[in-house]
Design a protein around this motif. Structure first.
Motif, PDB file in Angstrom:
ATOM      1  N   THR A   1     -37.057  25.968  -9.584  1.00 45.21           N
ATOM      2  CA  THR A   1     -36.979  27.335 -10.069  1.00 45.21           C
ATOM      3  C   THR A   1     -37.703  27.458 -11.407  1.00 45.21           C
ATOM      4  OG1 THR A   1     -34.925  26.958 -11.287  1.00 45.21           O
ATOM      5  CG2 THR A   1     -34.727  27.573  -8.952  1.00 45.21           C
TER       6      THR A   1
ATOM      7  N   LEU B   1     -36.414  28.454 -14.163  1.00 46.35           N
ATOM      8  CA  LEU B   1     -35.547  27.874 -15.192  1.00 46.35           C
ATOM      9  C   LEU B   1     -35.714  26.364 -15.255  1.00 46.35           C
ATOM     10  CD1 LEU B   1     -33.259  27.923 -17.264  1.00 46.35           C
ATOM     11  CD2 LEU B   1     -31.631  27.913 -15.344  1.00 46.35           C
ATOM     12  N   GLU B   2     -35.713  25.716 -14.117  1.00 46.34           N
ATOM     13  CA  GLU B   2     -35.850  24.258 -14.096  1.00 46.34           C
ATOM     14  C   GLU B   2     -37.217  23.824 -14.627  1.00 46.34           C
ATOM     15  OE1 GLU B   2     -32.973  23.283 -10.236  1.00 46.34           O
ATOM     16  OE2 GLU B   2     -35.063  23.893  -9.944  1.00 46.34           O
TER      17      GLU B   2
ATOM     18  N   ARG C   1     -37.258  24.180 -18.414  1.00 47.22           N
ATOM     19  CA  ARG C   1     -36.506  23.091 -19.045  1.00 47.22           C
ATOM     20  C   ARG C   1     -37.309  21.790 -19.014  1.00 47.22           C
ATOM     21  NH1 ARG C   1     -30.603  22.344 -16.959  1.00 47.22           N
ATOM     22  NH2 ARG C   1     -30.733  20.797 -18.640  1.00 47.22           N
TER      23      ARG C   1
ATOM     24  N   TRP D   1     -39.047  30.958 -23.805  1.00 47.09           N
ATOM     25  CA  TRP D   1     -37.642  31.209 -24.151  1.00 47.09           C
ATOM     26  C   TRP D   1     -37.517  32.481 -24.992  1.00 47.09           C
ATOM     27  CZ3 TRP D   1     -34.634  28.192 -21.360  1.00 47.09           C
ATOM     28  CH2 TRP D   1     -35.158  26.984 -20.908  1.00 47.09           C
TER      29      TRP D   1
ATOM     30  N   GLU E   1     -18.927  25.233 -13.640  1.00 41.45           N
ATOM     31  CA  GLU E   1     -20.122  25.853 -14.201  1.00 41.45           C
ATOM     32  C   GLU E   1     -20.312  25.538 -15.676  1.00 41.45           C
ATOM     33  OE1 GLU E   1     -16.807  29.003 -14.208  1.00 41.45           O
ATOM     34  OE2 GLU E   1     -17.550  27.396 -12.895  1.00 41.45           O
TER      35      GLU E   1
ATOM     36  N   GLN F   1     -25.690  21.380 -22.139  1.00 37.87           N
ATOM     37  CA  GLN F   1     -25.798  22.317 -21.024  1.00 37.87           C
ATOM     38  C   GLN F   1     -24.412  22.605 -20.438  1.00 37.87           C
ATOM     39  OE1 GLN F   1     -28.688  23.799 -20.404  1.00 37.87           O
ATOM     40  NE2 GLN F   1     -29.509  22.600 -22.107  1.00 37.87           N
ATOM     41  N   PRO F   2     -24.262  23.798 -19.867  1.00 33.11           N
ATOM     42  CA  PRO F   2     -25.271  24.815 -19.521  1.00 33.11           C
ATOM     43  C   PRO F   2     -25.553  25.816 -20.640  1.00 33.11           C
ATOM     44  CG  PRO F   2     -23.165  25.494 -18.663  1.00 33.11           C
ATOM     45  CD  PRO F   2     -22.927  24.176 -19.358  1.00 33.11           C
TER      46      PRO F   2
ATOM     47  N   ARG G   1     -25.938  31.074 -22.422  1.00 35.42           N
ATOM     48  CA  ARG G   1     -26.289  30.066 -21.436  1.00 35.42           C
ATOM     49  C   ARG G   1     -27.804  29.904 -21.357  1.00 35.42           C
ATOM     50  NH1 ARG G   1     -22.172  28.419 -18.019  1.00 35.42           N
ATOM     51  NH2 ARG G   1     -20.209  29.547 -18.340  1.00 35.42           N
ATOM     52  N   THR G   2     -28.229  28.715 -20.956  1.00 34.96           N
ATOM     53  CA  THR G   2     -29.647  28.429 -20.849  1.00 34.96           C
ATOM     54  C   THR G   2     -30.316  29.358 -19.845  1.00 34.96           C
ATOM     55  OG1 THR G   2     -29.136  26.113 -21.346  1.00 34.96           O
ATOM     56  CG2 THR G   2     -31.326  26.581 -20.461  1.00 34.96           C
ATOM     57  N   ALA G   3     -29.617  29.676 -18.774  1.00 34.54           N
ATOM     58  CA  ALA G   3     -30.182  30.564 -17.758  1.00 34.54           C
ATOM     59  C   ALA G   3     -30.442  31.954 -18.305  1.00 34.54           C
ATOM     60  CB  ALA G   3     -29.236  30.643 -16.562  1.00 34.54           C
ATOM     61  N   GLU G   4     -29.714  32.353 -19.348  1.00 34.98           N
ATOM     62  CA  GLU G   4     -29.902  33.673 -19.956  1.00 34.98           C
ATOM     63  C   GLU G   4     -31.020  33.673 -20.989  1.00 34.98           C
ATOM     64  OE1 GLU G   4     -25.100  34.771 -19.758  1.00 34.98           O
ATOM     65  OE2 GLU G   4     -26.062  34.138 -21.630  1.00 34.98           O
TER      66      GLU G   4
END
Length: 471
Positions: free
Chosen positions: A5, A7-8, A11, A83, A314, A385-386, A394-397
């Motif tokens: 993804t 996100l991945e 990172r 980011w 999570e 993480q996360p 969160r990292t996803a945000e």
């Protein structure tokens, strides 16, 4: 790319670039301090060995410094490109902290770097020594600001969140956040250890090649004595850092230890080896010592600390990765202590320069400081993480809204460019180290060469002077 993804991929790209970047500033910190010590000893003892070593390692410092600057530029751009959501959320904290680094540390280093590298025959010895000390101080100030910023992401305080954005309210609390002193000390000591191992490996290489000149013996000896002091100190600092992490990030500690749940009335064992299974919520194939884990982290034989099952799925870091990166760091640290003790014993027996086995071990351990430092960095960053800002975002945000294809292309380009540029840089560094301190020695205290280099790399190899011809 490989069905990852966005996100991945973001990172991975951040991890890849910071892996390159963290090495060069760390070695810069250690070498700057080493150069200050060498020049101080030269001024005190007037022993040419120290002056020769200063000139030799200043070349290594110049190349390393230049590569650190280049790799740092990519890190700065990456915050804005990959980011942007994080920058919008917490830029009011991280932006000023990084600006303070530029206004203090970078200007301090840049202001005195030219005098340090090129002013040996142009200024007095005391002024030159002052310039060297200022550059060394600048590297430490730089580390202070960077670690303050990163530590705030680990243990944020001194702020309010207004309209979904972080607003600083107490800069003292932001800078001196709970994890900052421990992480700064841990990182600086790691930099000194990594540099000591690099210097020791350089000396060991030349000793194995039959070069037993006083300069080689001196740098080998100084590196091992530094390691004897710094390696045990790092164990003490690491213990304090672990206790601080347990207080503020207990899930990270549980992941590092592969600890899932407590047994009533029993202390937590220390898992030496195993394979944490995130899906099955257990550590497979584990070899453990009863109660020792609780004793180390709580200083109580029957002590307990939270297991991973006490945290929602999570909110758990990747225990499989963190468990093993932590053990790589600790395992290499133990080998460093073995090398330091072996070196001290050999010096006591007056056999340090007659022991090829010690030299081979020192040479083999040369990269271990950098590897342990990277393993420790992975442990603390992946263990967070996360969260990108612990407990707040969160990292996803935080990731920018790029497609996986865009990040795949940028990651591929970075990999190719980094391997080419920094591969050549590292190869050049190894070539300089392999030449030894008696090669390309700068002119003595007489007339200096009539040159004024404009960049750090110029200090590595002075340009050849054309022959004077008559017609």
């Amino acid at each position: 790319m490989f069905n990852l993804t966005a996100l991945e991929l973001a990172r991975i790209q951040f991890g890849f670039t910071i892996t390159f970047h963290i090495i060069f500033p760390a070695i810069t910190i250690g070498l700057a301090a080493y150069l200050a010590v060498l020049e101080a000893l030269w001024l005190k003892k007037q022993d040419m060995v120290y002056k020769t070593l200063y000139h030799f390692w200043s070349k290594i410092f110049a190349v390393n410094f230049a590569m650190g600057v280049v790799s740092g530029l990519v890190m700065a751009y990456q915050f804005g490109t990959n980011w942007s959501q994080y920058s919008e959320f917490a830029g009011s904290v991280t932006g000023p902290l990084l600006t303070y680094e530029v206004l203090t540390a970078f200007f301090l280093e840049a202001g005195f770097l030219g005098v340090m590298l090129f002013g040996w025959n142009k200024v007095g010895p005391r002024l030159h020594f002052f310039a060297t000390v200022m550059v060394a101080l600048g590297t430490l100030v730089s580390a202070t600001w960077i670690l303050a910023s990163n530590s705030w992401m680990q243990t944020p305080q001194g702020h309010e969140i207004i309209n979904g954005v972080v607003v600083p309210v107490d800069w003292v609390a932001i800078i001196f956040n709970p994890s900052f002193p421990y992480r700064l000390a841990h990182m600086v000591v790691a930099a000194f250890i990594s540099t000591a191992l690099l210097v020791a490996a350089s000396g060991a290489w030349h000793l194995l090649k039959g070069n037993h000149k006083p300069e080689i013996k001196k740098m080998f000896s100084m590196a091992l004595w530094m390691l004897l002091f710094a390696a045990p100190l790092q164990v003490f600092v690491g213990d304090l850092h672990g206790l601080n992490t347990l207080k503020h990030q207990p899930a990270k500690i549980a992941a590092m230890e592969g600890h899932w749940e407590n047994t009533p009335g029993e202390g937590v064992p220390l898992v030496l080896f195993g394979w944490p299974d995130m899906e099955a919520e257990t550590t497979r194939y584990k070899i453990e010592i009863p109660n020792l884990g609780g004793l180390i982290l709580t200083h109580d034989w029957h002590g307990q600390y939270p297991g991973l099952k006490e945290f929602p799925r999570e909110d758990r870091p990747n225990a499989t990765v963190v468990f093993w990166t932590f053990r790589v760091m600790v395992g290499l640290g133990m080998l460093m202590i073995v090398l330091a003790l072996w070196g001290a014993w050999s010096h006591w027996r007056q056999r340090a320069y007659e022991s090829p086995a010690l030299w081979r071990f020192a040479l083999l351990m040369g990269p271990s400081g950098v590897l342990a430092m990277l393993a420790g960095w992975y442990t603390t960053e992946i263990g967070r993480q996360p969260w990108v800002v612990y407990g707040l975002m969160r990292t996803a945000e935080a990731v920018s809204k790029h497609s996986a294809m865009t990040l795949s292309i940028s990651l591929l380009v970075l990999v190719i460019v980094y391997i080419a540029v920094f591969g050549a840089g590292v190869a050049y560094l190894l070539k300089l180290i392999g030449q030894g301190p008696d090669v390309h020695e700068p002119p003595p205290d007489g007339d200096a060469l009539d040159q004024r280099p404009a960049r750090p790399l110029s200090a590595a190899t002075p340009p050849a002077q054309p022959p004077i011809t008559t017609v």
